[in-house]
Motif scaffolding. Sequence first.
Motif, PDB file in Angstrom:
ATOM      1  N   SER A 449      -2.623  45.741  20.238  1.00 39.37           N
ATOM      2  CA  SER A 449      -1.626  44.745  19.443  1.00 39.37           C
ATOM      3  C   SER A 449      -0.641  45.301  19.044  1.00 39.37           C
ATOM      4  N   TRP A 450      -0.672  46.610  18.460  1.00 43.43           N
ATOM      5  CA  TRP A 450       0.318  47.390  18.127  1.00 43.43           C
ATOM      6  C   TRP A 450       1.154  47.916  19.340  1.00 43.43           C
ATOM      7  N   LEU A 451       0.600  48.300  20.199  1.00 43.59           N
ATOM      8  CA  LEU A 451       1.068  48.768  21.455  1.00 43.59           C
ATOM      9  C   LEU A 451       2.185  47.890  21.937  1.00 43.59           C
ATOM     10  N   GLN A 452       1.742  46.752  22.120  1.00 44.70           N
ATOM     11  CA  GLN A 452       2.588  45.671  22.629  1.00 44.70           C
ATOM     12  C   GLN A 452       3.758  45.409  21.865  1.00 44.70           C
ATOM     13  N   HIS A 453       3.852  45.385  20.481  1.00 42.46           N
ATOM     14  CA  HIS A 453       4.972  45.210  19.556  1.00 42.46           C
ATOM     15  C   HIS A 453       5.714  46.313  19.041  1.00 42.46           C
ATOM     16  N   GLY A 454       5.013  47.705  18.975  1.00 41.90           N
ATOM     17  CA  GLY A 454       5.708  48.565  18.397  1.00 41.90           C
ATOM     18  C   GLY A 454       5.974  49.856  19.341  1.00 41.90           C
ATOM     19  N   CYS A 455       5.723  49.546  20.778  1.00 36.82           N
ATOM     20  CA  CYS A 455       5.745  50.786  21.401  1.00 36.82           C
ATOM     21  C   CYS A 455       6.820  50.188  22.860  1.00 36.82           C
ATOM     22  N   ARG A 456       8.068  50.614  22.641  1.00 40.88           N
ATOM     23  CA  ARG A 456       8.948  49.983  23.511  1.00 40.88           C
ATOM     24  C   ARG A 456       8.598  50.337  25.157  1.00 40.88           C
ATOM     25  N   THR A 489     -15.139  41.316  23.696  1.00 36.34           N
ATOM     26  CA  THR A 489     -14.036  41.871  22.772  1.00 36.34           C
ATOM     27  C   THR A 489     -12.782  40.707  23.167  1.00 36.34           C
ATOM     28  N   PHE A 490     -12.696  40.325  24.240  1.00 34.20           N
ATOM     29  CA  PHE A 490     -11.457  39.645  24.867  1.00 34.20           C
ATOM     30  C   PHE A 490     -11.791  37.947  24.163  1.00 34.20           C
ATOM     31  N   LEU A 491     -12.964  37.720  24.153  1.00 28.78           N
ATOM     32  CA  LEU A 491     -13.315  36.226  23.656  1.00 28.78           C
ATOM     33  C   LEU A 491     -12.979  36.007  22.160  1.00 28.78           C
ATOM     34  N   LYS A 492     -13.057  37.224  21.802  1.00 28.71           N
ATOM     35  CA  LYS A 492     -12.623  37.171  20.075  1.00 28.71           C
ATOM     36  C   LYS A 492     -11.208  37.692  19.764  1.00 28.71           C
ATOM     37  N   ALA A 493     -10.596  38.361  20.435  1.00 28.21           N
ATOM     38  CA  ALA A 493      -9.317  38.955  20.241  1.00 28.21           C
ATOM     39  C   ALA A 493      -8.147  38.415  21.020  1.00 28.21           C
ATOM     40  N   GLY A 494      -8.412  37.929  22.274  1.00 25.05           N
ATOM     41  CA  GLY A 494      -7.375  37.135  22.834  1.00 25.05           C
ATOM     42  C   GLY A 494      -6.420  38.171  23.299  1.00 25.05           C
ATOM     43  N   ASP A 495      -5.059  37.705  22.908  1.00 32.10           N
ATOM     44  CA  ASP A 495      -4.006  38.694  23.398  1.00 32.10           C
ATOM     45  C   ASP A 495      -3.838  40.017  22.876  1.00 32.10           C
ATOM     46  N   ASN A 496      -4.811  40.076  21.868  1.00 33.75           N
ATOM     47  CA  ASN A 496      -4.729  41.516  21.214  1.00 33.75           C
ATOM     48  C   ASN A 496      -5.443  42.308  21.961  1.00 33.75           C
ATOM     49  N   CYS A 497      -6.143  42.088  23.120  1.00 35.41           N
ATOM     50  CA  CYS A 497      -7.058  42.763  23.902  1.00 35.41           C
ATOM     51  C   CYS A 497      -6.376  42.835  25.212  1.00 35.41           C
ATOM     52  N   PRO A 498      -6.557  43.862  26.116  1.00 35.95           N
ATOM     53  CA  PRO A 498      -6.043  43.774  27.649  1.00 35.95           C
ATOM     54  C   PRO A 498      -6.766  42.788  28.363  1.00 35.95           C
ATOM     55  N   ASN A 499      -5.812  42.191  29.062  1.00 33.73           N
ATOM     56  CA  ASN A 499      -6.366  41.030  30.003  1.00 33.73           C
ATOM     57  C   ASN A 499      -6.973  41.732  31.285  1.00 33.73           C
ATOM     58  N   LEU A 500      -8.374  41.754  31.458  1.00 34.42           N
ATOM     59  CA  LEU A 500      -8.877  42.190  32.776  1.00 34.42           C
ATOM     60  C   LEU A 500      -9.395  41.094  33.578  1.00 34.42           C
ATOM     61  N   GLN A 501      -8.856  40.056  33.487  1.00 36.61           N
ATOM     62  CA  GLN A 501      -9.489  38.960  34.510  1.00 36.61           C
ATOM     63  C   GLN A 501      -9.275  39.202  35.839  1.00 36.61           C
ATOM     64  N   ARG A 502      -8.389  39.855  36.500  1.00 41.48           N
ATOM     65  CA  ARG A 502      -8.401  40.177  37.858  1.00 41.48           C
ATOM     66  C   ARG A 502      -9.384  41.093  38.201  1.00 41.48           C
ATOM     67  N   ALA A 503      -9.754  42.139  37.462  1.00 47.21           N
ATOM     68  CA  ALA A 503     -11.028  43.093  37.783  1.00 47.21           C
ATOM     69  C   ALA A 503     -12.222  42.494  37.475  1.00 47.21           C
ATOM     70  N   PHE A 504     -12.269  41.322  36.532  1.00 45.71           N
ATOM     71  CA  PHE A 504     -13.517  40.620  36.363  1.00 45.71           C
ATOM     72  C   PHE A 504     -13.940  40.093  37.415  1.00 45.71           C
ATOM     73  N   GLU A 505     -12.771  39.178  38.008  1.00 45.67           N
ATOM     74  CA  GLU A 505     -12.874  38.380  39.282  1.00 45.67           C
ATOM     75  C   GLU A 505     -13.497  39.073  40.395  1.00 45.67           C
ATOM     76  N   VAL A 506     -12.911  40.477  40.637  1.00 42.67           N
ATOM     77  CA  VAL A 506     -13.222  41.300  41.966  1.00 42.67           C
ATOM     78  C   VAL A 506     -14.855  41.833  41.559  1.00 42.67           C
ATOM     79  N   TRP A 507     -15.115  41.902  40.507  1.00 41.01           N
ATOM     80  CA  TRP A 507     -16.633  42.468  39.949  1.00 41.01           C
ATOM     81  C   TRP A 507     -17.818  41.033  40.358  1.00 41.01           C
TER      82      TRP A 507
END
Length: 536
Positions: A449-456, A489-507
């Motif tokens: 979450s901090w990386l998305q908003h605090g790191c240009r 983790t993603f189901l709890k944090a949502g946008d505050n977690c990396p979205n790895l849906q594409r990797a999940f679909e491949v797996w």
Amino acid sequence: MAEIRLTKVEQGQTKIRNVPIAVTPEGFWCCPSPVVFQKTVKAQNPLNKTKPSSPPPKTTVQKKRTPFNERKAPSTPLRSSVVSDDQRNCGSDTPGVSASTVSERTPRPKIESLPRKVAIEFGEPGTSDMKVVLLGKQGFCVKLSVHKNVLVENSSFFADKLSEEESNLSCLEIDDCEDVEIYVETVGLMYCKEMKQRLIKQSVSRVLRILKVAELISFNTCIQSCLKYLEAVPWIGEEEEEKVVSSVIRLQNEGIGVTPVLKRVSSNVANPPKDTISHIMELVLKSNEEKGRREMKSVVLKLLRENNSLSSYTDSSDICNETIYSSCRCCLNSLLSLFKQAAEPEFADKPLDNKEPVVKQIALEADNLSWLLEILADRQAADEFAQIWSNQQELAALHSKLPIVSRYHVSCITSRLFVGIGRGELLPSKDTRHLLLQTWLQPLINDYSWLQHGCRSFDRKVVEEGIGRTILTLPLENQRSILLAWLGTFLKAGDNCPNLQRAFEVWWRRTFIRPYMETQGSPQQPDISMKSGQET
């Protein structure tokens, strides 16, 4: 060297066009600018383009000629004047007043009868004992009134030519002269006592042209003067530097001493690249001035990339990599020590003035490691860095004990490693990739979450693609364990977690839709009963 012919100049072969020149006390000096030659050519071009049926009015000629004749008074006999080719055929001895008279009485010649060559005459015919005729390109014919003793004393080329049996002839003709303008100037330099003063106002490109002609005629004094000029004058731009170096190296191959000039681009002092690069790295890494450090990191990275493209640099690449990894270990040791200091319980109770230097130093060391990783990735030598970073379990354990504002810089290093693996920039082993995910994926998620908003410089899509591709390089059972942990983790944090849906679909597809098994060398077909059940 152009072809040389010793001949006599027959009257009427070439029509001579005299131009004003400056004559030195030595008796001869000609340093024509390009304008002199260009104006001489342009003087004929209007004749070629103008129709013969429309001659200019006499009044126009008189207006142009009258002030010109006034300048050519008999009191200045050393200065020549511009006259037409037809006037010289008429044998005029007074190129001043008679020039206007002849131009008025003589009808304009037809285009077919115009001379094909333009000739320029330099020197002082009254005191010279020899003529040098230069036949150049574009119809140029330059006639030089010179002195044999001057040519012989300054040029071994002319000395050899004039020592032959035909040296009694008064004319030396040079065919196919490539650079007539500079040839004239170089001969004129033979009459100059202070050659440096003549060269000092010239450009580097013009001096290189003079140097080339001086080399052709073996004018050693001029060669040395040109080399002294090139050694002292600044070279503007890489193109000019390459021209100078190539010209000087050519002279070096001929046995002419050019060391002072080449010292600007080469050194005889044995200074190993390892020591120099190590010193530069140390200066940049230890700098505390933010702007200067950032700019020099960009400059050094760019220059190292240029070195990587040179095949000759591959021999010293191992030495450079050793230096970079040595710096990496020093930065890691410093970073671990700072993390331990910041993780102490009493650190949080310290005044801000005591905590701020530690936080800044953590950010500095993390930025240094990111820079070194970028260099190694460009050099295709970052596999060992991935292995070193994946083994930093102690640093990863301390990560959660620090405030996110102090620790998120470390997650930038992890992100860059995942991006590099996803792009194929580094190819660490399977165990290293698996350990990297086990050690650093969760700390990265905690800082996301901090990386998305605090790191240009953080690019979410690129990082997520890198993480997903890194996971998919592992065996299927490893993919399952990591992605299931991510899903929780993603189901709890949502946008505050990396979205790895594409990797999940491949797996998912690899696991349930088209599983591959080694059965007699061919992949297993999907379950027919499942397929038929879906159809019903």
